[in-house]
Design a protein around this motif. Structure first.
Motif, mmCIF file in Angstrom:
data_model
loop_
_atom_site.group_PDB
_atom_site.id
_atom_site.type_symbol
_atom_site.label_atom_id
_atom_site.label_comp_id
_atom_site.label_asym_id
_atom_site.label_seq_id
_atom_site.Cartn_x
_atom_site.Cartn_y
_atom_site.Cartn_z
ATOM 1 N N ARG A 49 0.801 -1.221 0.000
ATOM 2 C CA ARG A 49 0.000 0.000 0.000
ATOM 3 C C ARG A 49 0.834 1.271 0.000
ATOM 4 N N GLY A 50 2.050 1.227 0.548
ATOM 5 C CA GLY A 50 2.916 2.402 0.479
ATOM 6 C C GLY A 50 3.228 2.778 -0.955
ATOM 7 N N ALA A 51 3.535 1.775 -1.763
ATOM 8 C CA ALA A 51 3.823 2.022 -3.180
ATOM 9 C C ALA A 51 2.580 2.516 -3.913
ATOM 10 N N VAL A 52 1.418 1.995 -3.538
ATOM 11 C CA VAL A 52 0.170 2.449 -4.149
ATOM 12 C C VAL A 52 -0.057 3.925 -3.841
ATOM 13 N N TYR A 53 0.131 4.320 -2.585
ATOM 14 C CA TYR A 53 -0.051 5.719 -2.197
ATOM 15 C C TYR A 53 0.907 6.621 -2.980
ATOM 16 N N LEU A 54 2.179 6.208 -3.067
ATOM 17 C CA LEU A 54 3.191 7.034 -3.730
ATOM 18 C C LEU A 54 2.896 7.180 -5.225
ATOM 19 N N ALA A 55 2.567 6.081 -5.875
ATOM 20 C CA ALA A 55 2.302 6.131 -7.316
ATOM 21 C C ALA A 55 1.055 6.950 -7.621
ATOM 22 N N ALA A 56 -0.012 6.741 -6.851
ATOM 23 C CA ALA A 56 -1.256 7.481 -7.081
ATOM 24 C C ALA A 56 -1.037 8.974 -6.909
ATOM 25 N N ALA A 57 -0.270 9.357 -5.899
ATOM 26 C CA ALA A 57 -0.023 10.771 -5.624
ATOM 27 C C ALA A 57 0.877 11.402 -6.676
ATOM 28 N N GLY A 58 1.917 10.675 -7.107
ATOM 29 C CA GLY A 58 2.846 11.224 -8.088
ATOM 30 C C GLY A 58 2.181 11.532 -9.420
ATOM 31 N N VAL A 59 1.369 10.610 -9.909
ATOM 32 C CA VAL A 59 0.669 10.818 -11.182
ATOM 33 C C VAL A 59 -0.341 11.958 -11.054
ATOM 34 N N ALA A 60 -1.063 11.991 -9.944
ATOM 35 C CA ALA A 60 -2.054 13.059 -9.729
ATOM 36 C C ALA A 60 -1.393 14.428 -9.728
ATOM 37 N N GLU A 61 -0.251 14.527 -9.084
ATOM 38 C CA GLU A 61 0.418 15.823 -8.974
ATOM 39 C C GLU A 61 0.956 16.307 -10.310
ATOM 40 N N PHE A 62 1.378 15.400 -11.173
ATOM 41 C CA PHE A 62 1.870 15.814 -12.488
ATOM 42 C C PHE A 62 0.804 16.618 -13.232
ATOM 43 N N PHE A 63 -0.398 16.097 -13.269
ATOM 44 C CA PHE A 63 -1.479 16.800 -13.968
ATOM 45 C C PHE A 63 -1.906 18.058 -13.215
ATOM 46 N N ALA A 64 -1.843 18.012 -11.901
ATOM 47 C CA ALA A 64 -2.187 19.183 -11.104
ATOM 48 C C ALA A 64 -1.222 20.336 -11.373
ATOM 49 N N ASP A 65 0.050 20.013 -11.607
ATOM 50 C CA ASP A 65 1.059 21.055 -11.827
ATOM 51 C C ASP A 65 0.905 21.740 -13.181
ATOM 52 N N ILE A 66 0.348 21.026 -14.147
ATOM 53 C CA ILE A 66 0.082 21.658 -15.451
ATOM 54 C C ILE A 66 -0.891 22.823 -15.257
ATOM 55 N N ALA A 67 -1.873 22.624 -14.383
ATOM 56 C CA ALA A 67 -2.845 23.683 -14.104
ATOM 57 C C ALA A 67 -2.266 24.765 -13.211
ATOM 58 N N LEU A 68 -1.416 24.380 -12.280
ATOM 59 C CA LEU A 68 -0.885 25.322 -11.290
ATOM 60 C C LEU A 68 0.205 26.246 -11.823
ATOM 61 N N CYS A 69 1.062 25.741 -12.690
ATOM 62 C CA CYS A 69 2.302 26.432 -13.047
ATOM 63 C C CYS A 69 2.122 27.885 -13.517
ATOM 64 N N PRO A 70 1.199 28.206 -14.433
ATOM 65 C CA PRO A 70 1.065 29.599 -14.866
ATOM 66 C C PRO A 70 0.694 30.556 -13.733
ATOM 67 N N LEU A 71 -0.153 30.111 -12.826
ATOM 68 C CA LEU A 71 -0.566 30.967 -11.717
ATOM 69 C C LEU A 71 0.526 31.072 -10.658
ATOM 70 N N GLU A 72 1.292 30.014 -10.486
ATOM 71 C CA GLU A 72 2.412 30.062 -9.544
ATOM 72 C C GLU A 72 3.508 30.995 -10.065
ATOM 73 N N ALA A 73 3.747 30.975 -11.372
ATOM 74 C CA ALA A 73 4.723 31.889 -11.967
ATOM 75 C C ALA A 73 4.287 33.334 -11.775
ATOM 76 N N THR A 74 3.000 33.595 -11.927
ATOM 77 C CA THR A 74 2.465 34.940 -11.720
ATOM 78 C C THR A 74 2.614 35.363 -10.267
ATOM 79 N N ARG A 75 2.314 34.457 -9.347
ATOM 80 C CA ARG A 75 2.425 34.768 -7.915
ATOM 81 C C ARG A 75 3.851 35.144 -7.531
ATOM 82 N N ILE A 76 4.803 34.335 -7.967
ATOM 83 C CA ILE A 76 6.189 34.585 -7.596
ATOM 84 C C ILE A 76 6.681 35.897 -8.188
#
Length: 333
Positions: A137-164
């Motif tokens: 289950r540790g590997a399941v948690y890590l893999a599920a989170a890593g893939v989810a975050e990749f797609f989340a960062d595509i949405a986040l990056c332009p707004l994070e660049a603006t914030r900084i």
């Protein structure tokens, strides 16, 4: 997404034959609780709200942390003194610089992160089988989170660049709309995604650590009560979510701190002609050294520990209010 195993047939809106898998992860009848996209949409909404609230509320801490990272020669006397320096120099309003892109960016990021985490976790268990997934289950948690975050960062990056950019250059623009428009006009898509590599380097280890340590910590905390999770009072679960979130936040903050510093640095200035993102990262890391990479660590511990605890507490409460309590939890088996 269609699931084949009996364990997840109800998520597809299909009837489920009684089986050991179904009994291991009991779900209410389809007319009693949300299923399929309706269910995961609620997970996504809960994640969006919890991330927007926590990151938005901690904007002042983020402003100070970013200043310490970008100007360590000026803000070098600790977090409290840095707060005073910012207020004395620019006024108290400066502590809310970047609030707009912070709240908007993390609303989108939270929706992708939490929604896809729940979906990825369920899909992996469906693919591996309950027994194998439980043992790993540790590997399941890590893999599920890593893939989810990749797609989340595509949405986040332009707004994070603006914030900084707004935090590092207060005169750059008047808020989210102005900053976003100026970067789009002057730098185009490259300006928004110049920090995409560093943000992945920062956010993926952070999110993997965050979900892994939260799942492990919560499982241990629930065991100390001597009851099953579904038997605990809502107030008890909120308290356990807070406790697990604090522990997960501290671990995740330490793991992702160097990348967070590099992200702040690389978004502060434009790339030189012919300069790649990788070469810029290497140059910045060599310039500031190990000590510089961990600059603002105290502020980040405060920020990440607080917001991670708040996120999981709010996330759990919103899920309960929306009736979205059917996420698969391997610790139950």
């Amino acid at each position: 997404m269609a699931y084949s195993s009996p364990m997840f047939q109800q998520l597809n809106g299909l009837s489920s034959n009684e089986s050991k898998l179904a009994r291991a992860f009991p779900l209410k009848a389809a007319n009693e609780s949300p299923q399929g996209f309706n269910l995961y949409g609620r997970f996504a909404f809960a994640g969006a709200v919890c991330c927007a609230i926590t990151h938005g509320a901690l904007t002042p801490v983020d402003v100070v942390k970013t200043r310490i990272q970008l100007e360590p020669e000026v803000y070098n006397k600790g977090m409290i003194t840095a707060f005073r320096q910012v207020v004395a120099k620019e006024g108290s309003g400066a502590l809310l610089t970047g609030f707009g892109p912070t709240a908007a960016g993390y609303f989108l990021q939270g929706a992708f992160k939490f929604g896809f985490y729940e979906a990825n976790k369920a899909a992996l268990i469906d693919y591996l089988g309950v027994e194998t997934a439980t043992k790993n289950r540790g590997a399941v948690y890590l893999a599920a989170a890593g893939v989810a975050e990749f797609f989340a960062d595509i949405a986040l990056c332009p707004l994070e660049a603006t914030r900084i950019r707004l935090v590092s250059e207060p005169s750059f623009a008047n808020g989210l709309a102005g900053g976003f428009a100026r970067i789009a006009k002057e730098e185009g898509l490259r300006g928004f995604y110049s920090g995409f590599g560093p943000i992945l380097f920062k956010q993926i280890p952070y999110t993997m650590s965050k979900f892994y340590f939260f799942e492990v910590a919560l499982e241990a905390l629930v065991k100390t009560t001597g009851k099953k999770k579904e038997e605990l009072a809502p107030s008890t679960m909120t308290a356990l979510n807070l406790g697990g979130g604090v522990l997960a936040g501290f671990a995740a903050a330490f793991v992702s701190q160097p990348a967070d510093t590099l992200l702040s640095k690389i978004n502060k200035t434009k790339a030189l002609p012919g300069e790649t993102t990788t070469s810029r990262l290497i140059k910045i890391a060599n310039q500031i050294g190990i000590r510089g990479l961990f600059g603002g660590m105290t502020a980040r511990f405060v920020m990440i520990g607080t917001l991670t605890a708040g996120q999981f507490a709010i996330y759990g409460d919103i899920k309960r209010v929306l009736g979205a309590t059917q996420s698969v939890e391997l610790a139950k088996v």
